[in-house]
Design an enzyme around this catalytic site. Structure first.
Site, short mmCIF file in Angstrom:
data_model
loop_
_atom_site.label_atom_id
_atom_site.label_comp_id
_atom_site.label_asym_id
_atom_site.label_seq_id
_atom_site.Cartn_x
_atom_site.Cartn_y
_atom_site.Cartn_z
N ASP A 141 -17.04 41.22 69.20
CA ASP A 141 -18.52 41.58 69.34
C ASP A 141 -19.44 40.64 69.27
OD1 ASP A 141 -20.87 43.30 69.09
OD2 ASP A 141 -19.85 44.83 68.95
N HIS B 299 -19.55 38.33 72.00
CA HIS B 299 -20.73 38.95 72.66
C HIS B 299 -22.06 37.79 72.53
CE1 HIS B 299 -19.09 43.21 73.15
NE2 HIS B 299 -18.48 42.47 73.52
#
Ligand code: NAG
Ligand code: NAG
Ligand code: NAG
Length: 345
Positions: free
Chosen positions: A166, A189
């Site tokens: 993430d 991310h």
């Protein structure tokens, strides 16, 4: 692992709480001295979480709360053994290492791996320095953000290497005076400001400087994301000297995070955002997506010296740039249609 107390505070305030056992351990009982001189090397080594679902509360494997002048370092690894958690959708997944309301913190030289969810979190902390840490989890592990801060002031993160499923680093509401320098992210991310203003709430972040970072194999590079209907501000944010490689969308401002855009909604105000010297390769043709709200446009957005190319044969990329006022200077690839007239709101 070394847990070293820096200043003359009472050692009684220095404790490590293991939520796993619901118990508080006094490091003095484990031969820590905490006299400001000795490295407490008798607690050196690795900390490994049980390889099973060990809690159903919102908690962390290791948490430090209300502690001042704490130095956590050494060559130890904290292993969250997250695999059993990643496949459990209903589980309340614990964080790995969490700091709450701490002041004058140093966290360095440690390794965090495979957290059930977020790896390293700072909530309402002041004066934090993070240096030379490594955070690793598989790129497809869910919600395993690297470092997440909220309500935290005066924090610098330097020379750290983060690869997770993430956000590499996420900056949430109430955080300001943040410096991120010489960090590497991937897979991830990217480095995210937000999401901000979810659930129609107020969110404020300001004075953020991200520089000299490499972001590779990532979904986004640098991004600001706000929900529709929130309020507050995200301002004075600089992304400078960022190299991207194999990143889907290197530059993103999204003022309608997770929703369809509707016209009437207010939004967290985004102003004074600088993207400088951002270069490298994207996997998508749309390498820049600036999607500001028509009712609350972004203002003072500066692009200078941007050079992005798509991987493969046709190296051309394009940009979306909506409702953003500001300037461009130097070479800008892809070209951007930024609005010139500053708008008085
Ligand atoms: C700690 O964990 C690391 C990485 O898993 C390993 O290389 C190292 O040997 C371990 N050290 C000890 C003292 O167990
Ligand atoms: C970490 O390990 C290296 C190599 O073993 C050693 O030189 C260094 O002093 C250690 N750092 C700390 C803070 O213990
Ligand atoms: C911030 O924390 C560091 C320890 O990490 C300490 O040395 C320094 O004095 C602190 N700064 C302030 C202004 O308190």
């Amino acid at each position: 692992m070394i847990i070293k107390k820096l200043l003359e505070i009472s050692i009684l305030f220095l404790f490590a709480k293991s939520a796993m056992a619901g118990k508080t351990y006094n490091v003095l009982n484990y031969k820590a001295r905490g006299d400001g001189k000795s490295d407490d090397t008798n607690i050196d080594g690795n900390i490994t979480a049980p390889n099973k679902i060990w809690t159903n509360e919102r908690t962390s494997l290791l948490s430090f709360a209300g502690i001042n002048d704490l130095n956590i370092g050494g060559n130890g690894t904290i292993d969250g053994q997250g695999a059993v958690w990643w496949q459990c959708n209903q589980c309340k997944k614990p964080f790995l290492l969490a700091f709450d309301t701490c002041k004058n913190l140093f966290v360095g030289d440690i390794r965090l791996i495979n957290s059930p969810s977020k790896h390293l979190t700072f909530n309402k902390c002041t004066n934090v320095s993070v240096d030379w840490i490594r955070i690793t989890a598989p790129g497809d592990s869910p919600n395993t953000d690297g470092i997440v801060m909220q309500g935290t002031q005066h924090i610098q993160i330097t020379r750290s290497i983060i690869g997770t499923g993430d956000d590499c680093i996420a900056i949430l509401t109430g955080s300001n005076d943040i410096k991120i320098n010489r960090c590497t992210c991937g897979p991830s991310h990217g480095i995210s400001i937000g999401s901000l203003g979810g659930g129609y709430t107020e969110a404020n972040v300001e004075r953020i400087h991200v520089s000299n970072c490499l972001i590779f194999n990532s979904m986004t590079g640098v991004r600001i994301k706000t929900w529709q209907g929130g309020y507050g501000y995200a301002r004075d944010i600089t992304f400078e000297a960022i190299k991207v490689a194999h990143v889907d969308t290197p530059i993103v401002i999204d003022q309608s995070y997770m929703s369809q855009r509707t016209l009437q909604q207010k939004a967290v105000a985004i102003s004074n955002i600088r993207f400088m010297k951002i270069y490298g390769t994207s996997t998508q043709t749309e390498a820049v997506k600036i999607e500001c709200s028509p009712t609350s446009p972004c203002t003072g957005v500066t692009f200078s010296n941007i050079a992005l190319y798509k991987e493969g044969q046709d190296r051309k990329v394009s940009a979306i740039c909506e409702n953003a006022y500001g300037t461009t200077n130097g070479m800008i690839v892809p070209s951007l249609r930024i609005l010139r007239k500053s708008k008085v709101l």
